[in-house]
Design a protein around this motif. Structure first.
Motif, PDB file in Angstrom:
ATOM      1  N   GLU A  86       7.097 -40.468 -27.450  1.00  0.00           N
ATOM      2  CA  GLU A  86       7.304 -39.809 -26.161  1.00  0.00           C
ATOM      3  C   GLU A  86       6.881 -40.719 -25.005  1.00  0.00           C
ATOM      4  O   GLU A  86       5.882 -41.441 -25.091  1.00  0.00           O
ATOM      5  CB  GLU A  86       6.544 -38.484 -26.124  1.00  0.00           C
ATOM      6  CG  GLU A  86       6.944 -37.570 -27.287  1.00  0.00           C
ATOM      7  CD  GLU A  86       6.523 -36.131 -27.102  1.00  0.00           C
ATOM      8  OE1 GLU A  86       6.359 -35.691 -25.937  1.00  0.00           O
ATOM      9  OE2 GLU A  86       6.357 -35.433 -28.121  1.00  0.00           O
ATOM     10  N   LYS A 145      11.641 -39.761 -26.675  1.00  0.00           N
ATOM     11  CA  LYS A 145      11.680 -38.475 -25.992  1.00  0.00           C
ATOM     12  C   LYS A 145      10.996 -38.607 -24.634  1.00  0.00           C
ATOM     13  O   LYS A 145       9.771 -38.674 -24.553  1.00  0.00           O
ATOM     14  CB  LYS A 145      10.981 -37.396 -26.826  1.00  0.00           C
ATOM     15  CG  LYS A 145      10.981 -36.018 -26.154  1.00  0.00           C
ATOM     16  CD  LYS A 145      10.271 -34.982 -27.017  1.00  0.00           C
ATOM     17  CE  LYS A 145      10.252 -33.622 -26.332  1.00  0.00           C
ATOM     18  NZ  LYS A 145       9.560 -32.596 -27.164  1.00  0.00           N
ATOM     19  N   SER A 147       9.693 -37.300 -20.892  1.00  0.00           N
ATOM     20  CA  SER A 147       9.286 -36.059 -20.227  1.00  0.00           C
ATOM     21  C   SER A 147       8.463 -36.423 -18.999  1.00  0.00           C
ATOM     22  O   SER A 147       8.103 -37.584 -18.808  1.00  0.00           O
ATOM     23  CB  SER A 147       8.472 -35.161 -21.165  1.00  0.00           C
ATOM     24  OG  SER A 147       7.287 -35.811 -21.587  1.00  0.00           O
TER      25      SER A 147
END
Length: 647
Positions: free
Chosen positions: A455, A484, A486
């Motif tokens: 992430e 990922k 974010s």
């Protein structure tokens, strides 16, 4: 005005007397042109009444800088209004400061006495004043300790970690109006370095101003009205809102920094003006800072490199990456700036953080096997990353100390970094991870494909580009990587909760420590350490939250942290440091990728005393702070000195 030969003699005498511990004669100060009209109108006292009795004399003998001239506005950019807090770091006026060779020295303090790292006596400069003219005295320390830190109603409750030794805070004493003392039962070598940090340990505040918001001192009806007008729940919440010195979000709050914020958020431009009571002077008697105003423009971080290239900044490094360098260099001549390349101070420019506290039970056990972490590390082609992303200018490295640190050893940098697909596969096979599924991806012990989600904060395409290269390498050892992205706050909360498997981010902030600096970034004492957030939270909360370390080596790191605190002298602390660094190199708790990257710094051609070569480091260093931005100054266009410096 003192004649120049006489002034030079006074400066030499001042230095000699200071060495002998004798009070030096005051150096005559020159009135700052920016304040001349206010002084003439009686709105400000003359400069010799604004300075402390013994101001700090800043010299230019050994760092390539030169004595400057007052005046001018410096433009820079930030991406959010809250980022103006970075100006507090850049300004770098501190009780103690680091020099460019990373030694500690008094700054706001006149002097400090340490008795065995247990008792610290701090001496203030007589006559020193806050930016509003109110006295800066021992009362500002007493108020902060007794009425802020120790008042359970004022958040956060209790002393900060740097002031706790074995869970106990110090005994605080006011000796006289300009002297305070902090005494611990055991050694606290973290105290003085904490005072010199980019975000310093707070042990004082402008008591005369803050008492208006404290229930103990304010008139009840007036305080109630202030709480209501500010939309706060209680007086304590109001006080907490008004006393954030570092955040620079309260223009009414007095400061000791060289520039004072005059703009309340929200705003598209923040104006900082020079502090009329600032405590530093140059050898000619000019009160610093040289620059009159800092103009901070708020702009989208993604377009700040383009705006800097268009000549809209006098000094800019934040939000600029190395891949902006070519564009900036091409535009430099026509837009009247230059682009320097400073070295960075991160232990690794980017690192991978396997979450040893992940809540996934299978990955939890896999990550805790050192063979897996080692396999992932040697399964990365760092030379390819260096060539493709960083033009071959960086170097493969663990997330550890840099060659500039006196603690550096090549084995710390190189352990488990050599690209070796065969050895990586052997390590994974030894773990029993021999079964493979589709696409030849290994299977976890529960039969799931070994799909490792990494992430990111989503703030930089650089991280994604690096992860794509790593994904290609890891496929050769049977590990499939997914990226990922974010938002940063979301990512941090997921890491803290153990919901992530792995994340990518900057390595240790301080890659250039000395033995006398605390090894806190290598020990599980902070939940912001992404490799063991719950262990860090356990320490920070005194065991009320998080998890207690349950692996042998992290437990040993905690023991070594205690040993460092109790060590006598630099050599003994260095021994502790080396054991800590050796454990990290062997255990690969974090997977460093490369370091030695370069940070572009855009500098207006007429701006003086910004080094051509520097270390762009957060702590120690405060980015520009260690190079004394209060001494940066503007030469006039065509100035002969300017031309000589640029040629």
């Amino acid at each position: 005005m003192i004649h120049r030969p006489l002034r030079a003699a006074l400066i030499a005498a001042t230095a000699l007397l200071a060495t002998l511990g004798v009070a030096a004669p005051a150096l005559a100060a020159a009135e700052t042109p920016y304040f001349a009209d206010q002084v003439a109108a009686g709105k400000l006292p003359p400069v010799d009444q604004r300075l402390p009795a013994e101001p700090r004399l800043v010299t230019f003998d050994d760092d390539g800088a030169q004595q400057g001239k007052p005046g001018g506005d410096l433009a820079t950019m930030m991406s959010r209004a809250k980022d103006v807090r970075i100006i507090f770091a850049y300004s770098y006026a501190r009780l103690m400061t680091y020099t460019t060779d990373l030694t500690l020295e008094p700054d706001i303090l006149q002097s400090v006495e340490s008795d065995g790292d247990q008792v610290f006596t701090l001496h203030l400069r007589p006559g020193h004043r806050w930016s509003d003219g109110s006295p800066f005295t021992a009362e500002d320390f007493r108020y902060w300790w007794e009425d802020v830190i120790l008042d359970p109603a004022v958040p956060p409750d209790g002393p900060p970690p740097e002031m706790l030794v074995n869970g106990e805070g110090p005994v605080f004493e006011v000796i006289d109006e300009t002297t305070v003392r902090y005494s611990w039962k055991a050694k606290n070598p973290m105290f003085l370095p904490g005072l010199a940090s980019a975000r310093p340990l707070e042990i004082f505040g402008p008591s005369e101003y803050l008492k208006k918001f404290h229930v103990k001192y304010a008139e009840a009806a007036q305080l109630k009205e202030r709480v209501k007008a500010a939309g706060q729940k209680t007086w304590a919440h109001l006080h907490n809102r008004m006393d954030n010195a570092y955040d620079n979000d309260n223009p009414d709050m007095p400061t000791l920094q060289p520039w004072v914020n005059t703009t309340a958020a929200p705003a598209e431009r923040f104006v900082f003006v020079r502090n009329p009571y600032y405590h530093r002077i140059d050898p000619a008697g000019n009160q610093l800072p040289y620059i009159d105003r800092l103009l901070v423009q708020i702009a989208d971080g993604k377009i700040i490199p383009a705006k800097a290239g268009a000549g809209e900044a006098d000094l800019q490094a934040r939000y600029i990456r190395f891949d902006n360098y070519t564009f900036l260099k091409q535009a430099a001549k026509r837009n009247d700036y230059k682009v320097d390349l400073w070295k960075t101070g991160y232990g690794s420019h980017l690192a991978l953080f396997p979450n040893l506290n992940t809540t996934d039970p299978v990955w939890h056990e896999v990550f805790r096997d050192v063979r897996f972490r080692r396999a992932l590390s040697i399964g990365i082609d760092r030379d390819e990353i260096n060539e493709v992303i960083y033009y071959g200018l960086a170097r493969a490295s663990n997330n550890t100390v840099l060659p500039r640190s006196p603690l550096y050893k090549p084995e710390y940098q190189n352990a488990w970094t050599q690209y070796d697909v065969k050895r990586a596969n052997q390590l994974l096979d030894e773990m029993g991870l021999t079964k493979r599924g589709s696409e030849n991806i290994r299977l976890l012990p529960d039969g799931r494909p070994m799909e490792l989600i990494v992430e990111t904060s989503g703030e930089s395409t650089e991280e994604v580009d690096v992860l794509e290269l790593i994904a290609d390498s890891w496929r050769k050892i049977g590990v499939k990587l997914f990226t990922k992205p974010s938002q940063l706050e979301v990512l941090r909360n997921r890491i803290y909760a153990g919901q992530t498997l792995m994340s990518i981010g900057k390595g240790v902030d301080n890659g250039i420590p000395t033995a006398d600096m605390a090894p806190t970034e290598f020990v599980p004492i902070d939940q912001n350490q992404y490799e063991w957030p719950k262990w860090g939270q356990y320490f920070q909360t005194g065991g009320t939250s998080g998890e207690k370390p349950d692996m042998e080596q992290p437990k040993r790191l905690m023991e070594l942290m205690a040993a460092w605190r109790n060590a006598s002298g630099t050599a003994a602390r260095a021994e502790v440091w080396h054991e800590i660094l050796a454990i990290h190199a062997d255990q690969v708790f974090t997977i460093g990728l490369i370091n030695g990257t370069l940070q572009p710094v855009v500098v207006r051609n007429t701006l003086r005393n910004v080094p051509d070569e520097g270390i762009y480091n957060w702590d120690p260093g405060a980015h520009f702070g260690i190079y004394r931005p209060d001494t940066f100054w503007f030469a006039k266009a065509g100035d002969q000195t300017q031309q000589a410096n640029r040629d």
